[in-house]
Design an enzyme around this catalytic site. Structure first.
Site, PDB file in Angstrom:
ATOM      1  NE  ARG A 136     -15.825  -6.071  13.603  1.00 42.86           N
ATOM      2  CZ  ARG A 136     -15.330  -5.921  12.374  1.00 42.86           C
ATOM      3  NH1 ARG A 136     -14.779  -4.756  12.015  1.00 42.86           N
ATOM      4  NH2 ARG A 136     -15.369  -6.917  11.505  1.00 42.86           N
ATOM      5  CE1 TYR A 150     -19.816 -19.642   5.827  1.00 45.07           C
ATOM      6  CE2 TYR A 150     -21.883 -19.127   6.940  1.00 45.07           C
ATOM      7  CZ  TYR A 150     -20.831 -18.746   6.140  1.00 45.07           C
ATOM      8  OH  TYR A 150     -20.771 -17.461   5.651  1.00 45.07           O
ATOM      9  CG  MET A 152     -15.086 -19.855   5.595  1.00 50.07           C
ATOM     10  SD  MET A 152     -15.657 -18.377   4.727  1.00 50.07           S
ATOM     11  CE  MET A 152     -14.703 -18.497   3.202  1.00 50.07           C
ATOM     12  CE  LYS A 154     -11.160 -15.817   1.396  1.00 47.64           C
ATOM     13  NZ  LYS A 154     -11.631 -15.734   2.761  1.00 47.64           N
ATOM     14  CD  GLN A 190     -19.843 -12.059   8.715  1.00 38.21           C
ATOM     15  OE1 GLN A 190     -20.458 -12.555   7.797  1.00 38.21           O
ATOM     16  NE2 GLN A 190     -18.911 -11.144   8.512  1.00 38.21           N
ATOM     17  CB  SER A 228     -18.317 -16.529  -1.977  1.00 38.35           C
ATOM     18  OG  SER A 228     -18.313 -15.980  -0.683  1.00 38.35           O
TER      19      SER A 228
END
Length: 254
Positions: A136, A150, A152, A154, A190, A228
């Site tokens: 990973r 995209y 993002m 918090k 992902q 989210s």
């Protein structure tokens, strides 16, 4: 540890390869003014660069991919993974000095590092020696038909301030959030990259799939998750179709 320290405890991260998402817009008007032979020569030079960069992937020292982007935000995206920031910079400069770059306009870029947090950490021993963790942190980018990227953040506003939650609260929220992502295993790959101190947002999310509708389904389902719904802030979304060495000449053909 005091209550204040518990609240302000930062998540620890495991960090892997550095990532560059480089979005370009083609100057098609100038490109069309070249002769066919000139365009073919430039395409040949660029495919040679892609093949050269591909050696690192064969040696397990990085990965890269290229996608055409749908919409007017950009025409194509290069995504590069490398062990050091210097190597990312070298590749960026190498492309900028190429003939093809003379016919592109920078549209957007994102600098980050592949990241795993201790919100979902488990197991004992050195995580960097764990084969699952290593896969990973140092991924080989898939040859999926579609990509979605995209950035993002918090949220840190009023009562919806992620960074004022305790570690336990954040861990519980992220566990629930992660379950949604895992439900798409086999449908969507992902890759989360951290960018605090590297770029304008805090994370980059890159999704790969052979079914473009899975991006819509996954992102929409996550909208109803508290992480989210209350704490997520998102930048622009970029969606594209994979380009290979075989399909790249068709993409650049005019």
């Amino acid at each position: 540890m005091s209550e204040q320290q518990k609240t302000n405890e930062a998540a620890q991260t495991l960090d892997g390869w550095y990532a560059l998402h480089d979005f370009r817009t083609m100057d098609w008007t100038s490109w069309k003014m070249l002769s066919s032979d000139e365009r073919l020569s430039i395409i040949h030079e660029f495919t040679g660069l892609l093949e050269k960069w591909g050696v690192a992937q064969k040696e397990g020292k990085g990965s890269q991919t290229i996608y055409s982007i749908v919409g007017q935000k950009a025409d194509f995206m290069l995504m590069i993974l490398r062990p050091t920031m210097e190597e990312l910079n070298e590749i960026e400069l190498e492309f900028n000095k190429s003939k093809l770059a003379e016919f592109t306009i920078p549209a957007y870029s994102y600098v980050s590092v592949v990241e795993l947090s201790n919100y979902l950490a488990s197991g004992e021993g050195d995580p960097y020696e764990n084969p699952h963790v290593r896969a990973r942190l140092y991924p080989e980018l898939p040859e999926a038909k579609y990509v979605c990227f995209y950035p993002m953040d918090k949220r840190r506003s009023g009562n919806d301030n992620w960074y004022m939650l305790s570690m336990d609260e954040r861990r519980n929220l992220m566990r629930s959030h992660g379950l949604i992502g895992r439900s798409y295993a086999g449908k969507v790959k992902q890759i989360i990259t951290g960018s605090v101190g590297f770029d304008d947002y805090e994370w980059g999310v890159t999704l790969f799939s052979d079914d473009v509708l899975q991006f819509k389904k996954l992102v929409y389902e996550m909208r109803f998750d508290e992480v989210s719904a209350r704490y997520g802030e998102f930048g622009s979304f970029f969606v594209g179709n994979r380009l290979s060495l075989d399909t790249l000449p068709k993409f650049l053909h005019v």
